[in-house]
Design an enzyme around this catalytic site. Structure first.
Site, short mmCIF file in Angstrom:
data_model
loop_
_atom_site.label_atom_id
_atom_site.label_comp_id
_atom_site.label_asym_id
_atom_site.label_seq_id
_atom_site.Cartn_x
_atom_site.Cartn_y
_atom_site.Cartn_z
N CYS A 35 -0.68 21.97 -20.90
CA CYS A 35 0.17 22.77 -21.79
C CYS A 35 -0.71 23.74 -22.56
CB CYS A 35 0.92 21.86 -22.78
SG CYS A 35 1.81 22.79 -24.04
N ASP A 80 0.68 18.27 -18.40
CA ASP A 80 2.04 18.31 -17.88
C ASP A 80 2.01 17.83 -16.43
OD1 ASP A 80 3.48 19.34 -20.10
OD2 ASP A 80 2.76 21.37 -19.67
#
Ligand SMILES: [Ca+2]
Ligand SMILES: [Ca+2]
Ligand SMILES: [Ca+2]
Ligand SMILES: [Ca+2]
Ligand SMILES: [Ca+2]
Ligand SMILES: [Ca+2]
Ligand SMILES: [Ca+2]
Ligand SMILES: [Ca+2]
Ligand SMILES: [Ca+2]
Ligand SMILES: [Ca+2]
Ligand SMILES: [Ca+2]
Ligand SMILES: [Ca+2]
Ligand SMILES: [Ca+2]
Ligand SMILES: [Ca+2]
Ligand SMILES: [Ca+2]
Ligand SMILES: [Ca+2]
Lengths: 154, 154, 154, 154, 154, 154, 154, 154, 154, 154
Positions: I52, I59
């Site tokens: 991220c 992520d």
């Protein structure tokens, strides 16, 4: 009880060995029993294996073949033996899948044919190959193959 | 409570034996209760068995029949008895499936009919047969049959 | 917190008995809260039972109703009571399903409506009925009803 | 690592309270990172609750929002807070679902947007609401939302 | 490639007709290939049909047989022919299921055997029958049969 | 083809009306066909409805009954009629489920019996009731009922 | 049709507001209708929401409660209102789940009770909490709750 | 609204970077909120990745951790950061899974803990690792983890 | 067994490290083995992780890529290494998904390509991104990706 | 990054051909990385094929192997090559499954091992084989293998 149309078949109902290569396999055909009305035939083949041409390790696939017959339908035992003949054949996923479709097209001259090759994962990534030949005649019902997508774990 | 339209039926509500062959089975029909507005009727028939014409061994199938009635709808007990009548009938998957569809078309003259025959595997490979008759009228809703694909093991 | 548009409703929020027949049931409606933009409303009704007009035995169905409202939307408690009113009503699967759709069309004048009736098996064979009224306006999203097909056992 | 386009955001990465009403919630937006090529963004929101305007009891829904962005994409934390703001808001299923879609349309001016509201059952009957705004640009891929239908028990 | 232990088999690999009754069917057996270490063998038989002794109509079942072999294992083609032999046999669900289990017990003398008979619904109600013979030896792993329960519609 | 043991049955194979109350329903029984070897019989009953004693609205349930017979097995058509007799009976979920189990225990004196009542949701919350009578004899195989849990939406 | 045992209930069948806190909620009970024979009651509650005590953001859970009643069973509308009362209550997943179980134990004095709290993911990781009180009496059938595990995507 | 017990936490509610290695990660704990009554806590962690110590390529796993707390429960944000810290850590599936379980045992001294590591396939074969520490206290309810088995394709 | 067309590949069959960034990764290609007949290739990639850009936390996504090759097909090991190269790359879900699609378009010049990015939930809300490039040639079969929708809990 | 314990391995990380027979395959082992605490390792092997010793046709199976290591764990690439070595090996389902389990027991001396062999159907009837060796140590967690049962069609 055997109808006349099947009397020329040489593999069905006979003791047969496994063909040694795709080239050696004989696809047999019988006349289409419903020629006035186009329809779809689906074979689901969860038992398929070939060889990786680079590493020599076995590959596995789940195959689904759909076709609209013209004058002929393929005899299913000969189809099974044809698929078995890839056991020692080296080819990539894309090439192997398309070769099976092409051979069927050549041998039984369907009005339309498609093949879905759902290969087992390599390197964590499975490859699916979707090929088709010809144009599907109007008025034929073609259901989705509905094979469940690969999902990893969890 | 029985409506007049059903009084001509001879098998429904009566003691009936199993017909000995498809030819001996009588499909009965009643007038379409919603003629002004085309709609679809689906029968799902998971109990079907016939005989392999070559080996004499039993075959099994799961059948789904969709149709848009014209003047008539088929009476369902007579349909059940018709399907039962294939128990000693020898025919290949493709021929058997198409014959059932054709007979319904001949007897109840639907605007459109289709049949999906989902046969149990032979030689590790199941065959599905998808046939249809006529052209589906505009404005009819035809849901997918949604039968789960064959998957082998695992 | 009740908005003005609901003040005319007589069954919602009130103690209500079960209507004795479909004719006795009152479908109520309120004005469509989103009239400038066609949209779809779906009711899923897994609790439905009526009576077989020939044998007097109960039948059961799972119903799914989709519609695009015009000026009105149906109030859902009154819909529930309407469906409950078939508990002692004798009708065949096809007639019963189409009658429910027709009544809704008559009462709330939707732009388009369809009903899927998924009936429990009789004689090993379930019947599904798919009816629709009107033409779905362009620009409306109509998802598949996705009801799982009947499968017998195994 | 934060790109410049995000520097104007006031809720993302900040301590934020829950907005007291939909009107009080601020939807924030950033510029579309792939403007030359229309694409679809889907939010799945299984945690949604509002209030029944008649009874004051809570309602629950599973929401799925699809849109094709124009100049802007919605910032997802502000979307979450917007949805949270319905916690004390009284509205019917149809009105509530359409209001969420309309607000997004007003704030981010998508080329096309649709919302599926899958509400928990009341009186044994769940309601689904399917709304859309605008016309989906050609060349955009719009997968089915695939939410499993409601089935009661068994 | 055939091992000596199989040379006495008369049906496997031979052309065989369908036996006319359970009594006429011959179950064949070969010696247990892993006698020093108790293990479990499971046959899943989704193709089974018999006759209702009262109405003469066909019944269908999905059968699953588990056993721990003693000196013998059953040869699977002869098992298939034995099951086929019920095609014209009249018996109730409970009697039919228990008779199959008993016959296997008599013929191959397993250490333990159980059979699950999952019958297709009649009158909207399917019957399952679960029987077992003997006591399962300690140290044998007996997985659940995991057959999905019947669910009606929806 | 009917065996002697069934000749005393009065409802099976006869034209029968629906009994007006559970008290009016007659459960019939025949002698256990496999008395020397305890086994389990399962009935799955997805078509059940009764009345809420407070509101008078219909309730629905999916019932699964397991029992190990003693001297008797229940005749399944009489079971179906017994369940049908609750159509106008007012009782709470817990009371209704336990009453069905108790009546079967009283009438057929099984060695052991259990009933799972899986009720449709009211107020967003379904109730399941699991009762049993007696002690299951050793050596009986009792598979899980495997009914899918309720899940709301999404 | 209401039985005497329900006449003391104050919330069921009455217009009720949502209690403002768990402390303010009144759990009501009625006498156990099957006291001579221990059985299990299961409530499935997919509509539950509370507040994170640190961030003030809403949390959601799917709850399943199993209990074996003693003298009392809980009245389900009062249970629903009790669960609703957590809407503005701040507590961690573990504390909240155990508090619900404890309160039920205090109010209805069951012979045994357990609660499964299946919370929606935070930080990509859902938490499940499984608590129980007392010892389950012998001879009670306790099916698995069978809630599908969380799986992320794919 | 934050309770006193959480005031010592340093990572929850604070801006935190990802720890560079498992050794650098700090697992935090708070006192068990329900100490008088043993219960089970389950974390499902579908987002886990580490490095193959031989090839340097990433591995992925779906992890499920169950434990019965003693004096402490693990704070879930610190658990998430601990799992994140394996992103650049090289270890085999078996070693990695057992190391995670051991570290939790060392830090929070649970009465009992188990971990299921469900790894993504390598060479077509996934490995699952199931470890546990301590003895589960009597009277604790330990549901199956229910992770769907790997199935290849089809 | 290696065909000539593969001899230029530098990563397949060689010891390769993980590329440090998407820019550093080399996508390799080989000539399309079935150029006369357009077909579809699908890669399913359940093992994907990036960073991220705002929080620095990892992520995760499940990616599915479909394309119709022109002159080239992508070599799958190089695709895997390309995807691996995002391990330390910071980008939002929308940007990351579209960047992968664009890079493939730039390197192998397919006739058509699409990518579905199914991201793990953040804040209880997963985001899916669906992008495509070019226009799919007529006569190509493009099955649905069929990835199961996110559902929360229950 | 390779740990010392792996330096003796000869197949992992090396170019390896497929062994020509089970006898020719070398199973390799490394020391158990968690010897103080018994745990379970599961291999799921959906890619397995051997030869029918009577007909010479290929058979396919999905295998799942569970074991509790003693001093050694099996190296997974050598396991894969061992399984591959059955490609031209003729043996019946029962013999083949038990032979794989026995060989592992001989080579790595686990405390306990079991194997589930889930074979593809022949003659419409799949065979499953469940074998185990030794006694599972107390305190080991052994989850169900959970392989979905075979179901035919529909
Ligand atoms: Ca389809
Ligand atoms: Ca996953
Ligand atoms: Ca469909
Ligand atoms: Ca498979
Ligand atoms: Ca759809
Ligand atoms: Ca079936
Ligand atoms: Ca779709
Ligand atoms: Ca099991
Ligand atoms: Ca149902
Ligand atoms: Ca079970
Ligand atoms: Ca269970
Ligand atoms: Ca279970
Ligand atoms: Ca369980
Ligand atoms: Ca599709
Ligand atoms: Ca939910
Ligand atoms: Ca299990």
């Amino acid at each position: 009880m055997t109808e006349e149309r099947y009397t020329s078949l040489e593999q069905l109902g006979a003791q047969t060995g496994a063909p040694e290569s795709p080239e050696a396999a004989r696809l047999e055909r019988v006349s289409n029993p419903a020629q006035g009305n186009d329809f779809l035939i689906r074979f689901t083949c969860p038992e398929f294996t070939s060889i990786c041409p680079v590493t020599g390790q076995p590959d596995f696939a789940h195959l689904v073949i759909d076709y609209v017959p013209g004058e002929w339908i393929v005899e299913s035992k000969s189809l099974k033996l044809f698929l078995t003949s890839f056991r020692n054949h080296g080819a990539f996923h894309e090439a192997c899948t398309m070769m099976i479709g092409q051979r069927l097209v050549d041998e039984i001259a369907p009005k339309w044919l498609r093949i879905g090759g759902y290969w087992y994962p390599r390197g964590g990534i499975p490859i699916d190959v979707f090929g088709q030949w010809g144009e599907c005649p109007k008025g034929v019902w073609v259901p989705d193959q509905g094979v469940q997508p690969y999902r990893g774990r969890g």
